[in-house]
Design a protein around this motif. Sequence first.
Motif, PDB file in Angstrom:
ATOM      1  N   HIS A 171     -31.624  -4.093 -34.567  1.00 41.89           N
ATOM      2  CA  HIS A 171     -30.360  -4.587 -34.027  1.00 41.89           C
ATOM      3  C   HIS A 171     -29.140  -4.279 -34.893  1.00 41.89           C
ATOM      4  O   HIS A 171     -28.153  -3.710 -34.409  1.00 41.89           O
ATOM      5  CB  HIS A 171     -30.476  -6.079 -33.732  1.00 41.89           C
ATOM      6  N   ILE A 172     -29.166  -4.656 -36.147  1.00 40.57           N
ATOM      7  CA  ILE A 172     -28.014  -4.347 -37.005  1.00 40.57           C
ATOM      8  C   ILE A 172     -27.891  -2.845 -37.191  1.00 40.57           C
ATOM      9  O   ILE A 172     -26.787  -2.282 -37.159  1.00 40.57           O
ATOM     10  CB  ILE A 172     -28.144  -5.067 -38.361  1.00 40.57           C
ATOM     11  N   ASN A 173     -28.994  -2.187 -37.353  1.00 42.60           N
ATOM     12  CA  ASN A 173     -29.036  -0.737 -37.514  1.00 42.60           C
ATOM     13  C   ASN A 173     -28.346  -0.039 -36.337  1.00 42.60           C
ATOM     14  O   ASN A 173     -27.451   0.800 -36.502  1.00 42.60           O
ATOM     15  CB  ASN A 173     -30.507  -0.299 -37.585  1.00 42.60           C
ATOM     16  N   ALA A 174     -28.739  -0.404 -35.119  1.00 41.76           N
ATOM     17  CA  ALA A 174     -28.157   0.199 -33.922  1.00 41.76           C
ATOM     18  C   ALA A 174     -26.702  -0.217 -33.744  1.00 41.76           C
ATOM     19  O   ALA A 174     -25.850   0.596 -33.350  1.00 41.76           O
ATOM     20  CB  ALA A 174     -28.967  -0.207 -32.691  1.00 41.76           C
ATOM     21  N   ALA A 175     -26.385  -1.483 -34.018  1.00 44.70           N
ATOM     22  CA  ALA A 175     -25.035  -1.991 -33.796  1.00 44.70           C
ATOM     23  C   ALA A 175     -24.014  -1.296 -34.687  1.00 44.70           C
ATOM     24  O   ALA A 175     -22.904  -0.968 -34.246  1.00 44.70           O
ATOM     25  CB  ALA A 175     -25.005  -3.496 -34.036  1.00 44.70           C
ATOM     26  N   VAL A 176     -24.383  -1.060 -35.931  1.00 41.32           N
ATOM     27  CA  VAL A 176     -23.466  -0.378 -36.857  1.00 41.32           C
ATOM     28  C   VAL A 176     -23.220   1.056 -36.392  1.00 41.32           C
ATOM     29  O   VAL A 176     -22.082   1.542 -36.393  1.00 41.32           O
ATOM     30  CB  VAL A 176     -24.026  -0.409 -38.290  1.00 41.32           C
TER      31      VAL A 176
END
Length: 428
Positions: free
Chosen positions: A190-195
Amino acid sequence: MKKLLSTLAIGLLAILPGAVMAAEEVADKADNAFMMICTALVLFMSIPGIALFYGGLLRSKNVLSLMTQVITTFSLVCVLWVIYGYTLAFGEGNAFFGSFDGLMLKNIQLTDVTGTFYKLIHVVFQASFACITVGLIVGGFAERARFSAVILFIVIWFTFAYLPMAHMVWGGGYLFTLGAIDFAGGTVVHINAAVAALVGAYMVGKRSGFGREAFKPHNLPMVFIGTAILYIGWFGFNAGSASSANEIAALAFVNTVVATAGAVLSWVFAEWMVRGKPSLLGACSGCIAGLVAITPAAGSVGIGGALILGLVAGIAGLWGVVVLKSWLKVDDTCDVFGVHGVCGIVGCLGTGILTSAALGGTGYAEGITMLKQVGIQAASIGVCILWSGIVAYVAFKIADVCVGLRVSEEIEREGLDVNSHGERAYNQ
């Protein structure tokens, strides 16, 4: 007689380790079936779930372009995962990458097991996580990105951002040894994709007319169907991360239900208070917010902790898509960062607090305090943001130089469906 008994005892001791080892190498049929079902559920999330949820949020002239990007990048990552992805993520290597020893899965035999299920199922289960991660990214810059640029970006970002993050967290790498808790992908997914989506939204630029025209979702029932598919599929995502049909899978299953319900209610009621009306889009967004927040925590927090995470995530997600998005002055088409980024951070930090046995969680590793665990969680978030952000920036730059990131304004005005793919979603 004594000599005979002695000989038999020595013989049993000689063959016992082999017998035990043989037993350990046999897959449990129940766990194997459980993991195959969970894998299928995550795959179900990746194609129809993401495509319908994002597609409904767009204007009708661009819905097919988004769906084409989702299914094509899904297929691309599947192929790359088999060629080199799995071995770089889960092979024995250094703190950041695995090894090239398992290219094309050449070292995996049909009877090889991981835990209590066949290793080939582990390959596909983890592939489904990689696929849904890249699928999430495309929502950040939908409706104006060139298809060839999306494909080139995904190849680079998957190789140099997703794979090292997966290895660092789940493959025995840096963050794993640090003690970070990420049960099912708060940082990795999630954080990986969101950034990456946020970087893409900035670099591709705002849609023509953004801020002057009303860009409303063209099909809210489609958004609802996509949300429902994501919700059901998420049980494979979270419960399957227990890698066995055991008590942790049961805990993750219940926590997923509770956190999601809490987030739906908190988002809807907060929106009702602020805007005067509760909306279906708000309920769907709250559902995703709760699912995202519980992902890293599902296997370690208690049910009360899951409810707290969900309630907080609903408020945080609403803040992310209304307030933070305005502060950032970014056109994140499907609010990837506002929901997946913000709620992913909430979930990762909340995991550090609510895993405490005193708060109903499963407890920390030996010698770890709440403050130290929260610090580790914060460090893992920081590593993920920096790593993904830098790789995304470089990948988009390369794509821009090679093929150009954005379609022309004329094509954007007419719609990507017709101009990029020669199709229309609806007959007029």
